[in-house]
Design an enzyme around this catalytic site. Structure first.
Site, PDB file in Angstrom:
ATOM      1  N   SER A  70      -2.984 -85.818  13.012  1.00 37.06           N
ATOM      2  CA  SER A  70      -3.402 -86.294  14.435  1.00 37.06           C
ATOM      3  C   SER A  70      -2.685 -87.717  14.732  1.00 37.06           C
ATOM      4  CB  SER A  70      -4.940 -86.468  14.630  1.00 37.06           C
ATOM      5  OG  SER A  70      -5.546 -87.116  13.606  1.00 37.06           O
ATOM      6  N   HIS A 127      -4.552 -80.271  16.803  1.00 32.67           N
ATOM      7  CA  HIS A 127      -3.562 -80.742  17.401  1.00 32.67           C
ATOM      8  C   HIS A 127      -2.478 -79.635  17.319  1.00 32.67           C
ATOM      9  CE1 HIS A 127      -4.684 -84.806  18.762  1.00 32.67           C
ATOM     10  NE2 HIS A 127      -5.121 -84.991  17.491  1.00 32.67           N
ATOM     11  N   LYS A 131      -8.911 -80.511  23.152  1.00 36.69           N
ATOM     12  CA  LYS A 131      -7.501 -81.096  23.286  1.00 36.69           C
ATOM     13  C   LYS A 131      -6.759 -80.727  24.074  1.00 36.69           C
ATOM     14  CE  LYS A 131      -8.167 -84.211  19.356  1.00 36.69           C
ATOM     15  NZ  LYS A 131      -8.593 -84.174  18.158  1.00 36.69           N
TER      16      LYS A 131
HETATM   17  C1  LIG Z   1      -9.930 -84.413  17.385  1.00 36.88           C
HETATM   18  C2  LIG Z   1      -9.900 -83.593  15.940  1.00 36.88           C
HETATM   19  C3  LIG Z   1     -11.248 -83.398  15.735  1.00 36.88           C
HETATM   20  C4  LIG Z   1     -12.449 -83.370  16.515  1.00 36.88           C
HETATM   21  O1  LIG Z   1     -12.467 -82.302  17.427  1.00 36.88           O
HETATM   22  P1  LIG Z   1     -13.488 -82.763  18.860  1.00 36.88           P
HETATM   23  O2  LIG Z   1     -13.571 -81.341  19.393  1.00 36.88           O
HETATM   24  O3  LIG Z   1     -12.812 -83.748  19.483  1.00 36.88           O
HETATM   25  O4  LIG Z   1     -14.705 -82.970  18.089  1.00 36.88           O
HETATM   26  C5  LIG Z   1     -11.017 -82.418  14.521  1.00 36.88           C
HETATM   27  N1  LIG Z   1     -10.282 -82.368  13.883  1.00 36.88           N
HETATM   28  C6  LIG Z   1      -9.035 -82.966  13.871  1.00 36.88           C
HETATM   29  C7  LIG Z   1      -7.797 -82.773  13.102  1.00 36.88           C
HETATM   30  C8  LIG Z   1      -8.834 -83.734  15.124  1.00 36.88           C
HETATM   31  O5  LIG Z   1      -7.875 -84.353  15.529  1.00 36.88           O
END
Ligand SMILES: *Cc1c(COP(=O)(O)O)cnc(C)c1O
Length: 395
Positions: free
Chosen positions: A182, A210, A242
């Protein structure tokens, strides 16, 4: 005398302030779009995770509104008691089909999904080997387990192999990696990691937050990108917050995964199910990305253009291969200053320092989306060139 609340709060805040790491989140005055209004100013938005531009998309909003009207504002209970609506079951089937996996299950967020799956799957006597740059929610999820934990060097199959060799067990062995990292935007070498994992009888667990909606045909994700979607020894978790533009997390893989999770995963048992509008919007998102390939095409066209132009200007983007485009500034204060100057030029791009990224690797993390126009990106590049020269980051 015990520490008072105000003493604790002011000491902690002073510590952050002194190290230049105190965050003051900017406030969006309009929906999260490629161009939006932030703290009263019109900006090009390079700070979101809204890869496909779905967060404010009319097709998602229409199905959200329809589900809101028909199924209500809230689910009314946790899934295991009275909160499993027909639309939850239908969406999980839709997601398993999309992912080509035996089962899929949806939780409240990606963060809770890591807590839920890792906490459910791993027991004492198990071994988990985790990439050193894995997301905070994986690290916290692993804290919930009694498994033996080892950390391998970032994206390094040889170091993974060494740890698997040195820590043999008859318990479950789990190799854990982000699909796309990320902060750096690099893709895990999944083919080589899975090959090593299999040699030691280990299962591979990919957090594809991601990669989902970004990599693989129609955004099916990193596991699909490497042709391993149907493998029973590869588990996928990820977020619906995302690229899919809304909120939620999923776990997909082995046919029995959902059944065990819905009996054991604590966020599933003890936290209320997703509201109907969320399920409607997510269901529309999966339909839209499959019926209209132009979202993925625009995302990747924009990604290639923005990265190659930043490199031409002389910026260090850490060799990122995905829409996540870090621009390195070194110390946190330099990244924060660059972010302030970009903002003054109408570019919303957020500086990140320790502990989100390692010390000395402070950066601005840009995320290109399908919604950006060439004009948006050119305006951002011109601002980057001026700010980079003024700060001496580029010549
Ligand atoms: C953003 C992210 C999460 C968390 O996801 P949310 O739905 O925002 O709680 C978990 N793992 C990774 C690798 C992320 O980038």
């Amino acid at each position: 005398m015990p520490t008072s609340l105000s003493a604790r709060l002011s000491a902690e805040l002073a510590g952050l302030r002194e190290s230049g790491l105190l965050i003051h989140p900017r406030v969006l005055d309009a929906a999260n779009r490629a161009r939006t209004r932030v703290d009263g100013r019109e900006v090009v938005n390079l700070a979101s995770n809204n890869y496909l531009g779905f967060a404010d998309h009319p097709v998602l909003k229409a199905k959200a509104a329809a589900y809101l009207e028909e199924w209500g504002a809230g689910a009314g209970a946790v899934r295991t008691i009275a909160g499993t609506l027909r639309i939850h079951e239908d969406f999980e089937e839709q997601l398993a089909e999309f992912k080509h996996t035996g089962s899929a299950l949806v939780l409240q967020s990606g963060f809770t999904t890591n807590q839920g799956v890792l906490g459910t799957l791993l027991k004492e006597g198990d071994l988990v080997v985790s990439d050193e740059l894995n997301h905070a929610s994986i690290i916290d999820g692993l804290r919930l387990t009694k498994a033996t934990k080892k950390v391998y060097r970032h994206a390094d199959p040889d170091d993974l192999e060494r740890l698997l060799r040195e820590n043999d067990t008859d318990g479950l062995k789990l190799v854990v990696t982000d699909g796309v990292f990320s902060m750096d935007g690099d893709v895990a070498p999944l083919d080589r990691l899975v090959e090593v994992a299999r040699r030691y009888g280990a299962v591979t667990y990919v957090d594809d937050a991601h990669g989902s909606g970004v990599l693989g045909e129609a955004g099916r994700g990193t596991v699909h990108h490497f042709g391993m979607a149907e493998a029973e020894d590869v588990l996928q978790v990820g977020t619906l917050s995302k690229a899919w533009g809304v909120v939620g997390g999923y776990a997909a893989g082995h046919a029995d995964l959902k059944q065990l999770m819905l009996n054991r995963a604590r966020p599933y048992l003890f936290s209320t199910a997703q509201p109907p509008a969320v399920v409607g919007a997510l269901s529309a998102a999966l339909e839209l990305v499959q019926s209209d390939p132009s979202f993925m095409e625009r995302l990747w066209d924009n990604t290639r253009f923005f990265k190659s132009e930043l490199a031409r200007l002389g910026f260090d983007t850490m060799g990122s291969e995905t829409p996540i485009t870090p621009v390195i500034f070194g110390e946190a204060e330099a990244a924060f200053e660059a972010s302030r100057r970009l903002f003054a030029e109408g570019i919303f791009a957020v500086g990140l320092g320790f502990p989100t990224v390692p010390r000395g690797k402070a950066r601005i993390r840009n995320i290109v989306t399908a919604e950006h126009t060439r004009d948006d990106l050119e305006q951002a590049l011109a601002a980057y060139a001026r700010v980079g020269r003024a700060l001496g980051t580029i010549s």
